[in-house]
Design a protein around this motif. Structure first.
Motif, PDB file in Angstrom:
ATOM      1  N   LEU A  38       0.753  -1.242  -0.225  1.00  0.00           N
ATOM      2  CA  LEU A  38       0.208   0.012   0.046  1.00  0.00           C
ATOM      3  C   LEU A  38       0.960   1.270   0.081  1.00  0.00           C
ATOM      4  CD1 LEU A  38      -3.012  -0.345   0.259  1.00  0.00           C
ATOM      5  CD2 LEU A  38      -2.865   0.402   2.434  1.00  0.00           C
ATOM      6  N   ASN A  39       0.446   2.270  -0.753  1.00  0.00           N
ATOM      7  CA  ASN A  39       1.221   3.392  -0.878  1.00  0.00           C
ATOM      8  C   ASN A  39       0.630   4.354   0.101  1.00  0.00           C
ATOM      9  OD1 ASN A  39       2.991   5.785  -1.293  1.00  0.00           O
ATOM     10  ND2 ASN A  39       2.187   5.811  -3.314  1.00  0.00           N
ATOM     11  N   SER A  66      -7.800  -6.039  10.160  1.00  0.00           N
ATOM     12  CA  SER A  66      -7.424  -6.713  11.298  1.00  0.00           C
ATOM     13  C   SER A  66      -6.084  -5.875  11.891  1.00  0.00           C
ATOM     14  CB  SER A  66      -6.616  -8.116  10.682  1.00  0.00           C
ATOM     15  OG  SER A  66      -5.821  -7.948   9.778  1.00  0.00           O
ATOM     16  N   HIS A  67      -5.783  -6.503  13.136  1.00  0.00           N
ATOM     17  CA  HIS A  67      -4.851  -5.649  13.795  1.00  0.00           C
ATOM     18  C   HIS A  67      -3.243  -5.814  13.128  1.00  0.00           C
ATOM     19  CE1 HIS A  67      -2.838  -4.019  17.542  1.00  0.00           C
ATOM     20  NE2 HIS A  67      -2.082  -5.009  17.585  1.00  0.00           N
ATOM     21  N   LEU A  73       0.544  -1.048   8.272  1.00  0.00           N
ATOM     22  CA  LEU A  73       0.475   0.290   7.722  1.00  0.00           C
ATOM     23  C   LEU A  73       1.071   1.353   8.630  1.00  0.00           C
ATOM     24  CD1 LEU A  73      -1.094   1.661   5.630  1.00  0.00           C
ATOM     25  CD2 LEU A  73      -3.146   1.799   6.935  1.00  0.00           C
ATOM     26  N   ASP A  74       0.927   1.173   9.894  1.00  0.00           N
ATOM     27  CA  ASP A  74       1.600   2.372  10.679  1.00  0.00           C
ATOM     28  C   ASP A  74       2.979   2.134  10.573  1.00  0.00           C
ATOM     29  OD1 ASP A  74      -1.013   3.135  11.721  1.00  0.00           O
ATOM     30  OD2 ASP A  74      -0.829   1.774  13.484  1.00  0.00           O
ATOM     31  N   LYS A  75       3.623   1.024  10.362  1.00  0.00           N
ATOM     32  CA  LYS A  75       5.135   0.787  10.231  1.00  0.00           C
ATOM     33  C   LYS A  75       5.508   1.296   8.942  1.00  0.00           C
ATOM     34  CE  LYS A  75       8.651  -2.743   9.503  1.00  0.00           C
ATOM     35  NZ  LYS A  75       8.599  -4.144   9.454  1.00  0.00           N
ATOM     36  N   GLU A  79       7.821   4.656   8.327  1.00  0.00           N
ATOM     37  CA  GLU A  79       9.049   4.481   7.524  1.00  0.00           C
ATOM     38  C   GLU A  79       9.167   5.518   6.400  1.00  0.00           C
ATOM     39  OE1 GLU A  79      12.597   2.827   6.383  1.00  0.00           O
ATOM     40  OE2 GLU A  79      11.409   2.121   8.210  1.00  0.00           O
ATOM     41  N   THR A  80       7.960   5.855   5.801  1.00  0.00           N
ATOM     42  CA  THR A  80       7.931   7.017   4.848  1.00  0.00           C
ATOM     43  C   THR A  80       8.328   8.399   5.442  1.00  0.00           C
ATOM     44  OG1 THR A  80       5.753   7.295   4.890  1.00  0.00           O
ATOM     45  CG2 THR A  80       6.527   5.610   3.346  1.00  0.00           C
TER      46      THR A  80
END
Length: 155
Positions: A38-39, A66-67, A73-75, A79-80
């Protein structure tokens, strides 16, 4: 045309063979990216909300992702948002080299880090205070009388 520049004409069969060879070479070197990521930059613009009159929790369906997916996604988002010095151990491009090692190497007396370049620049820019007979008279007068001789007197 001269002998050095001969015009080569291809018939349809030869052109078709050239195209087929070009496509074969492209397919040989092409790699298909099979891992979907996912971008996060486009995530906000591509989100679609659910129907306003539909309550998934009421029908027993789980709402949201899901968790594990949310953690990933948070990671990815964190990172970006990192700057290049946090992502890489050394400069990657030549433009990274400017300002990459910005932490000072030498400490000053008052514990403020200063690099050799900063110290040399300060020595080049700073001009020492020159003293002449008027400024030395004013310094002595201020020390003896407790006020500046050039200041306006209080009435």
């Amino acid at each position: 045309m001269g002998e050095s520049q001969k015009e080569i004409k291809f018939d349809e069969v030869a052109l078709n063979l050239i195209r087929a060879e070009t496509i074969r070479k492209e397919r040989k070197n092409a790699r298909l990216n099979e891992t979907f990521r996912l971008n996060p930059k486009n995530l906000v613009n591509s989100m679609v909300t659910g129907k306003p009159n539909e309550d998934l929790q009421r029908f027993g369906e789980a709402s949201g992702a899901s968790h594990d997916i949310m953690e990933e996604l948070d990671k990815t988002i964190k990172e970006t948002r990192k700057v290049p010095t946090e992502k890489y151990a050394a400069p990657i491009t030549s433009s990274h080299e400017i300002g990459w090692f910005s932490t000072p190497l030498v400490l000053q007396e008052n514990k403020i880090p200063v690099t050799d370049g900063q110290r040399q620049m300060k020595q080049r820019i700073s001009v020492g205070l020159k003293s002449n007979e008027i400024t030395s008279y004013a310094a002595l007068y201020t020390a003896a009388m407790g006020r500046n001789p050039f200041a306006a007197r209080d009435k």
